[in-house]
Design an enzyme around this catalytic site. Structure first.
Site, short mmCIF file in Angstrom:
data_model
loop_
_atom_site.label_atom_id
_atom_site.label_comp_id
_atom_site.label_asym_id
_atom_site.label_seq_id
_atom_site.Cartn_x
_atom_site.Cartn_y
_atom_site.Cartn_z
N GLY A 131 0.95 -1.22 0.09
CA GLY A 131 -0.03 0.12 -0.07
C GLY A 131 0.78 1.23 -0.19
N GLN A 132 0.16 2.29 0.12
CA GLN A 132 0.91 3.90 0.01
C GLN A 132 1.92 3.86 1.18
OE1 GLN A 132 -1.78 7.17 0.87
NE2 GLN A 132 -0.36 8.58 -0.35
N LYS A 147 -11.64 3.02 12.95
CA LYS A 147 -10.51 3.65 13.44
C LYS A 147 -10.78 3.96 14.91
CE LYS A 147 -7.30 3.01 10.49
NZ LYS A 147 -6.22 1.80 10.46
N TYR A 198 -14.36 4.58 7.61
CA TYR A 198 -13.29 4.62 7.89
C TYR A 198 -12.90 5.11 9.36
CZ TYR A 198 -8.19 5.44 7.33
OH TYR A 198 -6.47 5.53 7.35
N ARG A 241 -1.90 -9.63 -2.82
CA ARG A 241 -1.53 -10.31 -3.87
C ARG A 241 -0.04 -9.91 -4.12
NH1 ARG A 241 -4.36 -5.59 -3.94
NH2 ARG A 241 -3.92 -4.06 -5.60
#
Length: 317
Positions: A12-13, A147, A143, A37
């Site tokens: 990811g980022q 969190k 989100y 993946r």
């Protein structure tokens, strides 16, 4: 005891750059990167990589046993804008992946967890300027809800079971090396690319939408710093406020015109505007600075210089 690290969500980022820095810090042989993946990238090609589903407890447990993992960095998550399109899956991924590593730590299989929270835990009723460490938290996105819930569970597992979990509330993150990943603050990544390629940019946030931001180098530094700090210095086990800078799309565009005088910006706010309006404009991170010595290196000026330098040297040669 040798530190052996597992990164879940390494492609990811944040995971991409975190993996590189952890390999550099602890040695390639001591860092296991994993993701859902196998991509053709440096994370996969430059060290140990395993395909793992963050929702599969047994897969994670097997990896931990195989490599004798001590520290887990759980970076897998569905980000703000993407999560709004698929709330049930976002909740499942963001919560159950956390429970898996919390329970593995509770069972004594791992020593330490890093789990990122976000400014999304705050909501429209939170004081927007200089948002305090302890304040009203009524998040209005899936989100943010996941969190905030995760923060409560992190603190609970620390208090009840002695689990050594550490967390920071990331602001918007800006990086030259990884593409934007579906977040509300991601305009601040895309704008640099468009400045170079098109000379113009259309912002999905209005010109005066101030949001807390951080250059990726600082975010990675903070992540590793909090994990290296002595346990007794980590006084907050929910999540620490973290800040680097705050700016609006208009201010960022003005900074870019110092490098590209003909650059232009226009504004077409979309559904992400409502998300941005529910988040803080600036953050008080004095607890992180006092407890474990947090200090940012980048502001809007030197970040912009570094972004253009790296983009021109790597992507737009």
């Amino acid at each position: 005891m040798q530190t052996k690290i597992l990164i879940i969500g390494a492609c990811g980022q944040i995971g991409t750059e975190l993996t590189a820095k952890l390999r550099e810090t602890y040695g390639v042989e001591n860092v296991v990167a994993s993701d859902i993946r196998k991509l053709e990238n440096d994370v996969v090609n430059n060290g140990i990589f395993e395909v793992v589903n963050a929702l599969d407890y047994n897969q994670i447990e097997q990896l931990i046993e195989k490599y004798q993992i001590t520290d887990v960095y759980l970076m897998a998550a569905l980000l703000s804008a993407t999560a709004e399109k698929n709330p049930a899956f976002a909740w499942d991924l963001n919560m159950n992946s956390l429970f898996h590593v919390l329970n593995l730590a509770k069972a004594g299989k791992i020593k330490k967890i890093f789990w990122p929270s976000s400014i999304a835990v705050f909501g429209p009723t939170t004081p927007r300027e200089n948002t305090p460490q302890y304040t009203v938290m009524e998040p209005s996105t899936v989100y943010g809800i996941s969190k905030q819930t995760g923060e409560r569970w992190a603190e609970y597992y620390n208090k009840q079971y002695g689990v050594d979990i550490r967390s920071i509330r990331y602001p918007g993150l800006i990086s030259w090396s990884t593409e934007a990943g579906g977040g509300t603050t991601d305009y601040a990544v895309d704008i640099y690319h468009k400045a170079i390629t098109d000379g113009k940019f259309t912002s999905f946030l209005s010109e005066n939408s101030a949001l807390p931001m951080m250059y990726m180098d600082d975010a990675i530094k903070a992540t590793i710093s909090i994990m290296q700090a002595d346990a007794e210095d980590i006084k907050i086990r929910s999540s620490y406020n973290l800040s680097g800078m705050s700016f609006t799309p208009k201010q960022l565009a003005e900074e870019i015109t110092k490098h590209y005088p003909n650059f232009t910006i226009n504004y077409e706010p979309d559904f992400r505007q409502k998300i941005a309006d529910s988040w803080p404009a600036s953050i008080d991170d004095s607890s992180a600075r006092e407890d474990w010595g947090w200090k940012n290196d980048f502001n809007i000026e030197n970040m912009t210089v570094d972004m253009f330098k790296n983009l021109k040297e790597t992507i737009y040669k």
